[in-house]
Design an enzyme around this catalytic site. Sequence first.
Site, PDB file in Angstrom:
ATOM      1  N   ARG A 156      10.941  -1.171  11.245  1.00  6.35           N
ATOM      2  CA  ARG A 156       9.848  -0.927  12.201  1.00  6.35           C
ATOM      3  C   ARG A 156       9.793  -2.032  13.250  1.00  6.35           C
ATOM      4  O   ARG A 156       9.939  -3.206  12.922  1.00  6.35           O
ATOM      5  CB  ARG A 156       8.515  -0.885  11.453  1.00  6.35           C
ATOM      6  CG  ARG A 156       8.241   0.474  10.854  1.00  6.35           C
ATOM      7  CD  ARG A 156       7.068   0.485   9.941  1.00  6.35           C
ATOM      8  NE  ARG A 156       5.881  -0.181  10.470  1.00  6.35           N
ATOM      9  CZ  ARG A 156       4.709  -0.204   9.837  1.00  6.35           C
ATOM     10  NH1 ARG A 156       4.586   0.396   8.668  1.00  6.35           N
ATOM     11  NH2 ARG A 156       3.681  -0.819  10.354  1.00  6.35           N
ATOM     12  N   ARG A 177      -0.716  -8.851  13.389  1.00  5.83           N
ATOM     13  CA  ARG A 177      -1.249  -7.854  12.451  1.00  5.83           C
ATOM     14  C   ARG A 177      -2.017  -8.531  11.316  1.00  5.83           C
ATOM     15  O   ARG A 177      -3.039  -8.020  10.862  1.00  5.83           O
ATOM     16  CB  ARG A 177      -0.096  -7.004  11.905  1.00  5.83           C
ATOM     17  CG  ARG A 177       0.468  -6.071  12.971  1.00  5.83           C
ATOM     18  CD  ARG A 177       1.793  -5.458  12.549  1.00  5.83           C
ATOM     19  NE  ARG A 177       1.692  -4.611  11.388  1.00  5.83           N
ATOM     20  CZ  ARG A 177       2.717  -4.339  10.582  1.00  5.83           C
ATOM     21  NH1 ARG A 177       3.917  -4.847  10.830  1.00  5.83           N
ATOM     22  NH2 ARG A 177       2.551  -3.562   9.557  1.00  5.83           N
ATOM     23  N   ARG A 224      -9.856   0.763   8.465  1.00  7.08           N
ATOM     24  CA  ARG A 224      -9.439  -0.610   8.746  1.00  7.08           C
ATOM     25  C   ARG A 224     -10.540  -1.380   9.474  1.00  7.08           C
ATOM     26  O   ARG A 224     -10.345  -2.547   9.785  1.00  7.08           O
ATOM     27  CB  ARG A 224      -8.201  -0.579   9.636  1.00  7.08           C
ATOM     28  CG  ARG A 224      -6.877  -0.906   8.925  1.00  7.08           C
ATOM     29  CD  ARG A 224      -5.797  -0.731   9.956  1.00  7.08           C
ATOM     30  NE  ARG A 224      -4.554  -1.359   9.671  1.00  7.08           N
ATOM     31  CZ  ARG A 224      -3.471  -0.745   9.204  1.00  7.08           C
ATOM     32  NH1 ARG A 224      -3.521   0.509   8.860  1.00  7.08           N
ATOM     33  NH2 ARG A 224      -2.346  -1.403   9.070  1.00  7.08           N
ATOM     34  N   ARG A 253      11.792  -5.402   5.351  1.00  8.93           N
ATOM     35  CA  ARG A 253      11.387  -4.046   4.980  1.00  8.93           C
ATOM     36  C   ARG A 253      12.176  -2.979   5.758  1.00  8.93           C
ATOM     37  O   ARG A 253      12.441  -3.124   6.940  1.00  8.93           O
ATOM     38  CB  ARG A 253       9.893  -3.885   5.261  1.00  8.93           C
ATOM     39  CG  ARG A 253       9.370  -2.506   4.950  1.00  8.93           C
ATOM     40  CD  ARG A 253       7.885  -2.474   4.798  1.00  8.93           C
ATOM     41  NE  ARG A 253       7.189  -2.474   6.083  1.00  8.93           N
ATOM     42  CZ  ARG A 253       5.883  -2.235   6.186  1.00  8.93           C
ATOM     43  NH1 ARG A 253       5.166  -2.038   5.110  1.00  8.93           N
ATOM     44  NH2 ARG A 253       5.314  -2.247   7.364  1.00  8.93           N
ATOM     45  N   LYS A 267       0.834  -1.212   0.000  1.00 15.09           N
ATOM     46  CA  LYS A 267       0.000   0.000   0.000  1.00 15.09           C
ATOM     47  C   LYS A 267       0.868   1.262   0.000  1.00 15.09           C
ATOM     48  O   LYS A 267       0.623   2.187  -0.754  1.00 15.09           O
ATOM     49  CB  LYS A 267      -0.928   0.046   1.235  1.00 15.09           C
ATOM     50  CG  LYS A 267      -1.941  -1.074   1.303  1.00 15.09           C
ATOM     51  CD  LYS A 267      -2.961  -0.855   2.411  1.00 15.09           C
ATOM     52  CE  LYS A 267      -2.369  -0.781   3.820  1.00 15.09           C
ATOM     53  NZ  LYS A 267      -1.670  -2.000   4.261  1.00 15.09           N
TER      54      LYS A 267
HETATM   55  P1  AMP Z   1       0.552   0.630   9.074  1.00 12.65           P
HETATM   56  O1  AMP Z   1       1.684   1.583   8.963  1.00 12.65           O
HETATM   57  O2  AMP Z   1      -0.602   0.992   8.189  1.00 12.65           O
HETATM   58  O3  AMP Z   1       0.995  -0.800   8.892  1.00 12.65           O
HETATM   59  O4  AMP Z   1      -0.005   0.756  10.569  1.00 12.65           O
HETATM   60  C1  AMP Z   1       0.832   0.467  11.680  1.00 12.65           C
HETATM   61  C2  AMP Z   1       0.014   0.324  12.930  1.00 12.65           C
HETATM   62  O5  AMP Z   1      -0.689   1.551  13.187  1.00 12.65           O
HETATM   63  C3  AMP Z   1      -1.085  -0.745  12.856  1.00 12.65           C
HETATM   64  O6  AMP Z   1      -0.600  -2.046  13.156  1.00 12.65           O
HETATM   65  C4  AMP Z   1      -2.038  -0.228  13.934  1.00 12.65           C
HETATM   66  O7  AMP Z   1      -1.534  -0.480  15.230  1.00 12.65           O
HETATM   67  C5  AMP Z   1      -1.976   1.278  13.714  1.00 12.65           C
HETATM   68  N1  AMP Z   1      -2.973   1.705  12.715  1.00 12.65           N
HETATM   69  C6  AMP Z   1      -2.731   2.241  11.488  1.00 12.65           C
HETATM   70  N2  AMP Z   1      -3.864   2.537  10.855  1.00 12.65           N
HETATM   71  C7  AMP Z   1      -4.873   2.189  11.694  1.00 12.65           C
HETATM   72  C8  AMP Z   1      -6.286   2.232  11.600  1.00 12.65           C
HETATM   73  N3  AMP Z   1      -6.899   2.701  10.500  1.00 12.65           N
HETATM   74  N4  AMP Z   1      -7.007   1.791  12.653  1.00 12.65           N
HETATM   75  C9  AMP Z   1      -6.404   1.352  13.774  1.00 12.65           C
HETATM   76  N5  AMP Z   1      -5.079   1.243  13.922  1.00 12.65           N
HETATM   77  C10 AMP Z   1      -4.299   1.663  12.891  1.00 12.65           C
END
Ligand code: AMP
Length: 220
Positions: free
Chosen positions: A160, A171, A88, A127, A13
């Site tokens: 990360r 996740r 999400r 990554r 993404k």
């Molecule tokens: P990402 O960078 O999109 O992989 O998001 C990293 C982390 O941020 C996720 O594992 C969640 O803990 C939190 N997070 C990101 N977007 C959301 C969302 N829309 N709703 C809830 N938690 C989120």
Amino acid sequence: MFVVLLGAPGSGKGTQAEFLRRHLDLPHAASGDLFRENIFQKTKLGREIEGYILRGALIPDSLTIAVLQERLCHEDARKGAILDGFPRTLEQASALDDLLKTLQKRIDVVLYIKVPDEILVERLSQRLICRECHAPFHKVYKPFQLCSYHKCHGEHLYQRVDDRPETVKVRLLTFHECTAPLIDYYSQRGLLKTVQGLGAVDEVGKAIIEAIPKARNTRV
Ligand code: AMP
């Protein structure tokens, strides 16, 4: 134009959002980046959400919705945005519909980037992310070459904490349980386009661009 990128962690993404940002000249609104920035800056919100991210759990809907509402009300999002990682949950999707309605906007297309779980685990373990612009790289398949903002030389890359295999498993489970229902939600409204996310980055990007004009006029 509002584009939603839907996909499991590691599906590409962020990479495709970056590509779309340049192609469509729209801002990239990534919920994960907004949260990590708060943690990095040690804000009150950052302290509140850090534990969720470390565990691979979702941040509560109320906090997430507030952060995204704030982001989408910025001047640069008037013409639209590429939403990466939001919504999400069904509750977030409904809040996004309400917000866009208030702004007299609507989602143009939801792009679901589909990748098998076993590939995702491998991708995430390799990554690297740029601390400054949040661009993702892969140690083998997409090593750092050029900063798209011409600002750095790869010196800000880091891994990360939630890309560790044990957190990635949580996740992925969370994705299947809480986020996958959005595939049906948007499909029933004629907004969903599925793109196979397995090929080379450029090929996936091409498929994404092809999915956009066809869906551009699709309306809720
Ligand atoms: P990402 O960078 O999109 O992989 O998001 C990293 C982390 O941020 C996720 O594992 C969640 O803990 C939190 N997070 C990101 N977007 C959301 C969302 N829309 N709703 C809830 N938690 C989120």
